[in-house]
Write a protein that holds these residues in place. Sequence first.
Motif, PDB file in Angstrom:
ATOM      1  N   LEU A 169       0.841  -1.204   0.000  1.00 48.47           N
ATOM      2  CA  LEU A 169       0.000   0.000   0.000  1.00 48.47           C
ATOM      3  C   LEU A 169       0.872   1.248   0.000  1.00 48.47           C
ATOM      4  O   LEU A 169       1.814   1.364   0.783  1.00 48.47           O
ATOM      5  CB  LEU A 169      -0.916   0.010   1.227  1.00 48.47           C
ATOM      6  CG  LEU A 169      -1.818   1.231   1.413  1.00 48.47           C
ATOM      7  CD1 LEU A 169      -2.856   1.298   0.302  1.00 48.47           C
ATOM      8  CD2 LEU A 169      -2.494   1.173   2.780  1.00 48.47           C
ATOM      9  N   VAL A 170       0.543   2.204  -0.902  1.00 42.89           N
ATOM     10  CA  VAL A 170       1.266   3.468  -0.978  1.00 42.89           C
ATOM     11  C   VAL A 170       0.244   4.606  -1.014  1.00 42.89           C
ATOM     12  O   VAL A 170      -0.625   4.639  -1.890  1.00 42.89           O
ATOM     13  CB  VAL A 170       2.167   3.549  -2.228  1.00 42.89           C
ATOM     14  CG1 VAL A 170       2.929   4.873  -2.233  1.00 42.89           C
ATOM     15  CG2 VAL A 170       3.130   2.375  -2.273  1.00 42.89           C
ATOM     16  N   LEU A 171       0.351   5.531  -0.061  1.00 44.37           N
ATOM     17  CA  LEU A 171      -0.526   6.694   0.008  1.00 44.37           C
ATOM     18  C   LEU A 171       0.305   7.963  -0.136  1.00 44.37           C
ATOM     19  O   LEU A 171       1.429   8.040   0.366  1.00 44.37           O
ATOM     20  CB  LEU A 171      -1.291   6.730   1.333  1.00 44.37           C
ATOM     21  CG  LEU A 171      -2.169   5.522   1.671  1.00 44.37           C
ATOM     22  CD1 LEU A 171      -2.769   5.681   3.053  1.00 44.37           C
ATOM     23  CD2 LEU A 171      -3.257   5.341   0.618  1.00 44.37           C
ATOM     24  N   GLY A 172      -0.247   8.957  -0.818  1.00 41.64           N
ATOM     25  CA  GLY A 172       0.457  10.217  -0.987  1.00 41.64           C
ATOM     26  C   GLY A 172      -0.483  11.395  -0.841  1.00 41.64           C
ATOM     27  O   GLY A 172      -1.667  11.311  -1.194  1.00 41.64           O
ATOM     28  N   LEU A 173       0.026  12.495  -0.290  1.00 43.84           N
ATOM     29  CA  LEU A 173      -0.758  13.718  -0.136  1.00 43.84           C
ATOM     30  C   LEU A 173       0.156  14.902  -0.419  1.00 43.84           C
ATOM     31  O   LEU A 173       1.217  15.040   0.193  1.00 43.84           O
ATOM     32  CB  LEU A 173      -1.325  13.826   1.281  1.00 43.84           C
ATOM     33  CG  LEU A 173      -2.159  15.076   1.580  1.00 43.84           C
ATOM     34  CD1 LEU A 173      -3.459  15.049   0.770  1.00 43.84           C
ATOM     35  CD2 LEU A 173      -2.464  15.185   3.075  1.00 43.84           C
ATOM     36  N   THR A 174      -0.249  15.762  -1.359  1.00 45.21           N
ATOM     37  CA  THR A 174       0.547  16.937  -1.687  1.00 45.21           C
ATOM     38  C   THR A 174      -0.325  18.189  -1.681  1.00 45.21           C
ATOM     39  O   THR A 174      -1.499  18.139  -2.074  1.00 45.21           O
ATOM     40  CB  THR A 174       1.210  16.806  -3.072  1.00 45.21           C
ATOM     41  OG1 THR A 174       0.205  16.580  -4.065  1.00 45.21           O
ATOM     42  CG2 THR A 174       2.211  15.662  -3.089  1.00 45.21           C
ATOM     43  N   VAL A 175       0.246  19.289  -1.226  1.00 45.40           N
ATOM     44  CA  VAL A 175      -0.390  20.599  -1.273  1.00 45.40           C
ATOM     45  C   VAL A 175       0.393  21.420  -2.283  1.00 45.40           C
ATOM     46  O   VAL A 175       1.598  21.632  -2.127  1.00 45.40           O
ATOM     47  CB  VAL A 175      -0.377  21.283   0.103  1.00 45.40           C
ATOM     48  CG1 VAL A 175      -1.040  22.650   0.024  1.00 45.40           C
ATOM     49  CG2 VAL A 175      -1.080  20.406   1.142  1.00 45.40           C
ATOM     50  N   ASN A 176      -0.277  21.872  -3.354  1.00 41.94           N
ATOM     51  CA  ASN A 176       0.406  22.479  -4.487  1.00 41.94           C
ATOM     52  C   ASN A 176      -0.062  23.910  -4.732  1.00 41.94           C
ATOM     53  O   ASN A 176      -1.044  24.369  -4.147  1.00 41.94           O
ATOM     54  CB  ASN A 176       0.153  21.638  -5.749  1.00 41.94           C
ATOM     55  CG  ASN A 176       0.516  20.179  -5.548  1.00 41.94           C
ATOM     56  OD1 ASN A 176       1.623  19.857  -5.140  1.00 41.94           O
ATOM     57  ND2 ASN A 176      -0.425  19.287  -5.837  1.00 41.94           N
ATOM     58  N   ASN A 177       0.674  24.576  -5.630  1.00 41.98           N
ATOM     59  CA  ASN A 177       0.313  25.934  -6.084  1.00 41.98           C
ATOM     60  C   ASN A 177       0.125  26.900  -4.906  1.00 41.98           C
ATOM     61  O   ASN A 177      -0.869  27.619  -4.817  1.00 41.98           O
ATOM     62  CB  ASN A 177      -0.956  25.895  -6.933  1.00 41.98           C
ATOM     63  CG  ASN A 177      -0.828  24.984  -8.131  1.00 41.98           C
ATOM     64  OD1 ASN A 177       0.208  24.956  -8.780  1.00 41.98           O
ATOM     65  ND2 ASN A 177      -1.877  24.203  -8.405  1.00 41.98           N
ATOM     66  N   LYS A 178       1.090  26.869  -4.005  1.00 42.98           N
ATOM     67  CA  LYS A 178       1.082  27.762  -2.841  1.00 42.98           C
ATOM     68  C   LYS A 178      -0.181  27.576  -1.996  1.00 42.98           C
ATOM     69  O   LYS A 178      -0.748  28.534  -1.464  1.00 42.98           O
ATOM     70  CB  LYS A 178       1.216  29.223  -3.278  1.00 42.98           C
ATOM     71  CG  LYS A 178       2.494  29.518  -4.055  1.00 42.98           C
ATOM     72  CD  LYS A 178       2.582  30.975  -4.473  1.00 42.98           C
ATOM     73  CE  LYS A 178       3.842  31.248  -5.271  1.00 42.98           C
ATOM     74  NZ  LYS A 178       3.947  32.661  -5.690  1.00 42.98           N
ATOM     75  N   GLY A 179      -0.620  26.338  -1.886  1.00 46.26           N
ATOM     76  CA  GLY A 179      -1.777  26.017  -1.066  1.00 46.26           C
ATOM     77  C   GLY A 179      -3.098  26.131  -1.783  1.00 46.26           C
ATOM     78  O   GLY A 179      -4.153  25.949  -1.164  1.00 46.26           O
ATOM     79  N   ASN A 180      -3.077  26.375  -3.092  1.00 47.39           N
ATOM     80  CA  ASN A 180      -4.319  26.544  -3.838  1.00 47.39           C
ATOM     81  C   ASN A 180      -5.012  25.220  -4.156  1.00 47.39           C
ATOM     82  O   ASN A 180      -6.223  25.187  -4.391  1.00 47.39           O
ATOM     83  CB  ASN A 180      -4.055  27.291  -5.145  1.00 47.39           C
ATOM     84  CG  ASN A 180      -5.317  27.556  -5.927  1.00 47.39           C
ATOM     85  OD1 ASN A 180      -6.232  28.200  -5.440  1.00 47.39           O
ATOM     86  ND2 ASN A 180      -5.381  27.017  -7.144  1.00 47.39           N
ATOM     87  N   SER A 181      -4.254  24.121  -4.163  1.00 46.03           N
ATOM     88  CA  SER A 181      -4.845  22.829  -4.470  1.00 46.03           C
ATOM     89  C   SER A 181      -4.204  21.741  -3.624  1.00 46.03           C
ATOM     90  O   SER A 181      -3.070  21.884  -3.163  1.00 46.03           O
ATOM     91  CB  SER A 181      -4.695  22.495  -5.959  1.00 46.03           C
ATOM     92  OG  SER A 181      -3.326  22.349  -6.304  1.00 46.03           O
ATOM     93  N   VAL A 182      -4.942  20.666  -3.436  1.00 42.34           N
ATOM     94  CA  VAL A 182      -4.446  19.524  -2.668  1.00 42.34           C
ATOM     95  C   VAL A 182      -4.752  18.262  -3.461  1.00 42.34           C
ATOM     96  O   VAL A 182      -5.825  18.130  -4.065  1.00 42.34           O
ATOM     97  CB  VAL A 182      -5.089  19.470  -1.268  1.00 42.34           C
ATOM     98  CG1 VAL A 182      -6.607  19.383  -1.345  1.00 42.34           C
ATOM     99  CG2 VAL A 182      -4.519  18.299  -0.456  1.00 42.34           C
ATOM    100  N   THR A 183      -3.791  17.334  -3.490  1.00 44.97           N
ATOM    101  CA  THR A 183      -3.931  16.097  -4.243  1.00 44.97           C
ATOM    102  C   THR A 183      -3.639  14.904  -3.348  1.00 44.97           C
ATOM    103  O   THR A 183      -2.628  14.881  -2.638  1.00 44.97           O
ATOM    104  CB  THR A 183      -2.965  16.067  -5.448  1.00 44.97           C
ATOM    105  OG1 THR A 183      -3.275  17.141  -6.333  1.00 44.97           O
ATOM    106  CG2 THR A 183      -3.089  14.745  -6.210  1.00 44.97           C
ATOM    107  N   GLY A 184      -4.522  13.937  -3.380  1.00 45.76           N
ATOM    108  CA  GLY A 184      -4.334  12.696  -2.650  1.00 45.76           C
ATOM    109  C   GLY A 184      -4.253  11.535  -3.618  1.00 45.76           C
ATOM    110  O   GLY A 184      -4.968  11.499  -4.631  1.00 45.76           O
TER     111      GLY A 184
END
Length: 276
Positions: A169-184
């Motif tokens: 199992l691999v999980l990832g979470l990123t906050v991008n564009n200076k906090g404008n978007s979040v990707t899981g």
Amino acid sequence: MAKGPGLYTDIGKKARDLLYKDYVSDHKFSLTTSTNDGILITSTGITRNGLFLGDVSTKLVNKNITTDIKVDTSSNVLGTVTIDEPAPGLKAILSCIVPVEKSGKAELQYLHDYAGISTSIGLSASPTVNFSGVFGTNLVALGTDVAFDTASGKFTKVNAGLSFTYSDLVLGLTVNNKGNSVTGSYYHIVNPLTNTAVGAEMTHSYSSYQNTLAIGASHSLDPLTLVKARVENDGKTSALLQHEWRPKSVFTISGELDTRAVEKRAKVGLAVSLKP
């Protein structure tokens, strides 16, 4: 399982590769040959929107130094020199595109059991400086990815990410564009014997209040044949069949159908890669 957290670009990479890697919408053919001196020469041709695009690249490996030179149909010449392990865990990369101005870049990567760092700087009078760092283990890692424009004195990119890996199992979470978007992202190996895996990626934009979702799966019919499928929340459905008909030579066909506009023609892509 690999040691260390890897680089920042590795966060969510398993899910992205399952969902998007090897899908093609054009017709692509590549042929790789080698000389007696060990130089690899690859010729690639792509038919896209009625236009033909091509390039020829050469690759020479001399001890720990790899030199790549690519020439395309737009008369651009891309040169890359990679030095592996000038010091333990270190990699140095120099690249430049001729005649594109301000395209030169120098990059250093460092991999450690508890850190992965990459930094690059443009080879110009007012360069952009990029830095990314991941700290942790091969199980849990936290990182950041930033870019600073020395000409304007402003940060042009500020991202942060978190990854969790446990067995299959691999999980990832990123906050991008200076906090404008979040990707899981989510990646799970269901059956390692048949390379059966499922994955998903979801992005939420705070400025547009829109969500994008992609769900996919992959399965090996046999050791030489792979099938993949992807469904997106905008109604697009894609499928892929890839077969290694001889060692290192791969045939790929994929298609995409917009279920919200079934009157439109489905996109069909074909790629053939021949290697010695």
